[in-house]
Design a protein around this motif. Structure first.
Motif, PDB file in Angstrom:
ATOM      1  N   THR A 191      -3.579   1.067  -8.831  1.00  0.00           N
ATOM      2  CA  THR A 191      -3.017   0.043  -8.226  1.00  0.00           C
ATOM      3  C   THR A 191      -3.914  -1.208  -8.969  1.00  0.00           C
ATOM      4  O   THR A 191      -5.042  -1.937 -10.177  1.00  0.00           O
ATOM      5  CB  THR A 191      -5.181   0.488  -7.003  1.00  0.00           C
ATOM      6  OG1 THR A 191      -4.637   1.387  -6.439  1.00  0.00           O
ATOM      7  CG2 THR A 191      -5.935  -0.769  -6.831  1.00  0.00           C
ATOM      8  N   LEU A 225       0.881  -1.385   0.361  1.00  0.00           N
ATOM      9  CA  LEU A 225       0.121  -0.052  -0.257  1.00  0.00           C
ATOM     10  C   LEU A 225       0.495   1.031  -0.408  1.00  0.00           C
ATOM     11  O   LEU A 225       1.799   1.348   0.482  1.00  0.00           O
ATOM     12  CB  LEU A 225      -0.850   0.022   1.047  1.00  0.00           C
ATOM     13  CG  LEU A 225      -1.557   0.851   1.283  1.00  0.00           C
ATOM     14  CD1 LEU A 225      -3.046   1.194   0.108  1.00  0.00           C
ATOM     15  CD2 LEU A 225      -2.296   1.084   3.032  1.00  0.00           C
ATOM     16  N   VAL A 226       0.436   2.236  -0.571  1.00  0.00           N
ATOM     17  CA  VAL A 226       1.132   3.484  -0.976  1.00  0.00           C
ATOM     18  C   VAL A 226       0.092   4.722  -1.192  1.00  0.00           C
ATOM     19  O   VAL A 226      -0.544   4.057  -1.504  1.00  0.00           O
ATOM     20  CB  VAL A 226       2.677   3.370  -2.165  1.00  0.00           C
ATOM     21  CG1 VAL A 226       1.536   2.936  -3.238  1.00  0.00           C
ATOM     22  CG2 VAL A 226       3.599   4.471  -1.829  1.00  0.00           C
ATOM     23  N   GLN A 227       0.776   5.906  -0.621  1.00  0.00           N
ATOM     24  CA  GLN A 227      -0.064   6.768  -0.271  1.00  0.00           C
ATOM     25  C   GLN A 227       0.304   7.461  -2.688  1.00  0.00           C
ATOM     26  O   GLN A 227       1.305   6.927  -3.071  1.00  0.00           O
ATOM     27  CB  GLN A 227       0.607   7.797   0.033  1.00  0.00           C
ATOM     28  CG  GLN A 227       0.304   7.697   1.756  1.00  0.00           C
ATOM     29  CD  GLN A 227      -0.153   8.873   2.411  1.00  0.00           C
ATOM     30  OE1 GLN A 227       1.104   9.559   1.780  1.00  0.00           O
ATOM     31  NE2 GLN A 227      -0.701   8.364   3.459  1.00  0.00           N
ATOM     32  N   PRO A 228      -0.805   8.000  -3.340  1.00  0.00           N
ATOM     33  CA  PRO A 228      -0.470   8.493  -4.309  1.00  0.00           C
ATOM     34  C   PRO A 228       0.667   9.746  -4.349  1.00  0.00           C
ATOM     35  O   PRO A 228       1.214  10.321  -3.030  1.00  0.00           O
ATOM     36  CB  PRO A 228      -1.338   9.477  -4.639  1.00  0.00           C
ATOM     37  CG  PRO A 228      -3.144   8.751  -4.039  1.00  0.00           C
ATOM     38  CD  PRO A 228      -2.218   8.716  -2.393  1.00  0.00           C
ATOM     39  N   THR A 248      -1.322  -1.325  -4.460  1.00  0.00           N
ATOM     40  CA  THR A 248      -2.483  -0.437  -4.364  1.00  0.00           C
ATOM     41  C   THR A 248      -1.840   0.942  -3.223  1.00  0.00           C
ATOM     42  O   THR A 248      -0.936   1.192  -2.822  1.00  0.00           O
ATOM     43  CB  THR A 248      -3.235  -0.931  -2.790  1.00  0.00           C
ATOM     44  OG1 THR A 248      -3.629  -2.178  -3.124  1.00  0.00           O
ATOM     45  CG2 THR A 248      -4.322  -0.851  -2.570  1.00  0.00           C
ATOM     46  N   VAL A 249      -2.874   1.807  -4.365  1.00  0.00           N
ATOM     47  CA  VAL A 249      -2.364   3.199  -3.892  1.00  0.00           C
ATOM     48  C   VAL A 249      -3.833   3.230  -3.834  1.00  0.00           C
ATOM     49  O   VAL A 249      -4.339   4.440  -5.031  1.00  0.00           O
ATOM     50  CB  VAL A 249      -1.765   3.395  -5.954  1.00  0.00           C
ATOM     51  CG1 VAL A 249      -1.325   5.078  -5.499  1.00  0.00           C
ATOM     52  CG2 VAL A 249      -0.856   2.565  -6.451  1.00  0.00           C
ATOM     53  N   SER A 250      -3.158   4.280  -2.483  1.00  0.00           N
ATOM     54  CA  SER A 250      -4.380   4.964  -1.884  1.00  0.00           C
ATOM     55  C   SER A 250      -4.205   5.868  -0.830  1.00  0.00           C
ATOM     56  O   SER A 250      -3.674   5.673   0.231  1.00  0.00           O
ATOM     57  CB  SER A 250      -5.561   3.655  -1.430  1.00  0.00           C
ATOM     58  OG  SER A 250      -6.868   4.465  -0.910  1.00  0.00           O
ATOM     59  N   SER A 251      -4.343   7.047  -0.825  1.00  0.00           N
ATOM     60  CA  SER A 251      -4.872   7.857   0.986  1.00  0.00           C
ATOM     61  C   SER A 251      -5.893   7.660   1.862  1.00  0.00           C
ATOM     62  O   SER A 251      -5.606   8.098   2.713  1.00  0.00           O
ATOM     63  CB  SER A 251      -4.640   9.307   0.665  1.00  0.00           C
ATOM     64  OG  SER A 251      -6.300   9.135  -0.192  1.00  0.00           O
ATOM     65  N   GLY A 275       3.866   8.292  -4.265  1.00  0.00           N
ATOM     66  CA  GLY A 275       4.839   8.083  -4.053  1.00  0.00           C
ATOM     67  C   GLY A 275       5.341   6.672  -4.613  1.00  0.00           C
ATOM     68  O   GLY A 275       4.672   6.719  -5.903  1.00  0.00           O
ATOM     69  N   LYS A 333      -0.188   6.512  -9.304  1.00  0.00           N
ATOM     70  CA  LYS A 333      -1.676   6.912  -9.451  1.00  0.00           C
ATOM     71  C   LYS A 333      -2.495   5.786  -8.611  1.00  0.00           C
ATOM     72  O   LYS A 333      -2.666   4.813  -8.721  1.00  0.00           O
ATOM     73  CB  LYS A 333      -1.945   6.923 -10.160  1.00  0.00           C
ATOM     74  CG  LYS A 333      -0.548   8.775 -11.166  1.00  0.00           C
ATOM     75  CD  LYS A 333      -1.520   8.817 -12.045  1.00  0.00           C
ATOM     76  CE  LYS A 333       0.233   9.774 -13.324  1.00  0.00           C
ATOM     77  NZ  LYS A 333      -0.268  10.819 -12.663  1.00  0.00           N
ATOM     78  N   PRO A 334      -3.920   6.550  -8.336  1.00  0.00           N
ATOM     79  CA  PRO A 334      -4.971   5.592  -7.767  1.00  0.00           C
ATOM     80  C   PRO A 334      -5.143   4.342  -8.555  1.00  0.00           C
ATOM     81  O   PRO A 334      -5.444   3.368  -8.769  1.00  0.00           O
ATOM     82  CB  PRO A 334      -6.114   6.062  -7.376  1.00  0.00           C
ATOM     83  CG  PRO A 334      -5.640   7.192  -6.904  1.00  0.00           C
ATOM     84  CD  PRO A 334      -4.177   7.762  -7.631  1.00  0.00           C
TER      85      PRO A 334
END
Length: 118
Positions: free
Chosen positions: A91, A11-14, A115-118, A16, A87-88
């Motif tokens: 994912t 899991l990583v933030q947008p 998974t790219v999500s904040s 990242g 970017k989301p």
């Protein structure tokens, strides 16, 4: 028997970065095309990046150009996918693939979730 194993997902933030790794093959062999693919829920598997065993050419999907880099370490026998500015819509489950250029050999890993999500 070739068994490709991916790692490095998560899991990583947008915005990242992540680096995926693929092991289980001698990536220096020139007769193979090496690739990373991804499949998002409800979508077809798509090519993310590919390279020849000799590393003389690299191709990227339009949506990842300039953000992702495919590479390999022949000594460590690892193929990488460096992903940046995530970017989301990135994912997906990411798969590594090796395919012989003419004899039909085609191997897939089990996939690693990104998974790219904040």
């Amino acid at each position: 028997q070739v068994q490709l194993v991916e790692s490095g997902g998560g899991l990583v933030q947008p915005g990242g970065s992540l680096r995926l790794s693929c092991t289980g093959f001698d990536f220096s062999l020139g007769a193979y095309v090496l690739g990373w693919y991804r499949q998002a829920p409800g979508k077809e598997r798509e090519l993310v990046a590919s390279m020849t065993g000799f590393s003389r050419s690299k191709d990227y999907g339009d949506s990842v150009k300039g953000r992702f880099t495919i590479s390999k370490d022949n000594v460590k026998k690892v193929m990488y996918l460096q992903m940046g500015d995530l970017k989301p819509e990135d994912t997906a489950v990411y798969y590594c693939n090796v395919k012989h250029t003419f004899n039909g050999e085609n191997y897939w890993g089990q996939g690693t979730q990104v998974t790219v999500s904040s």
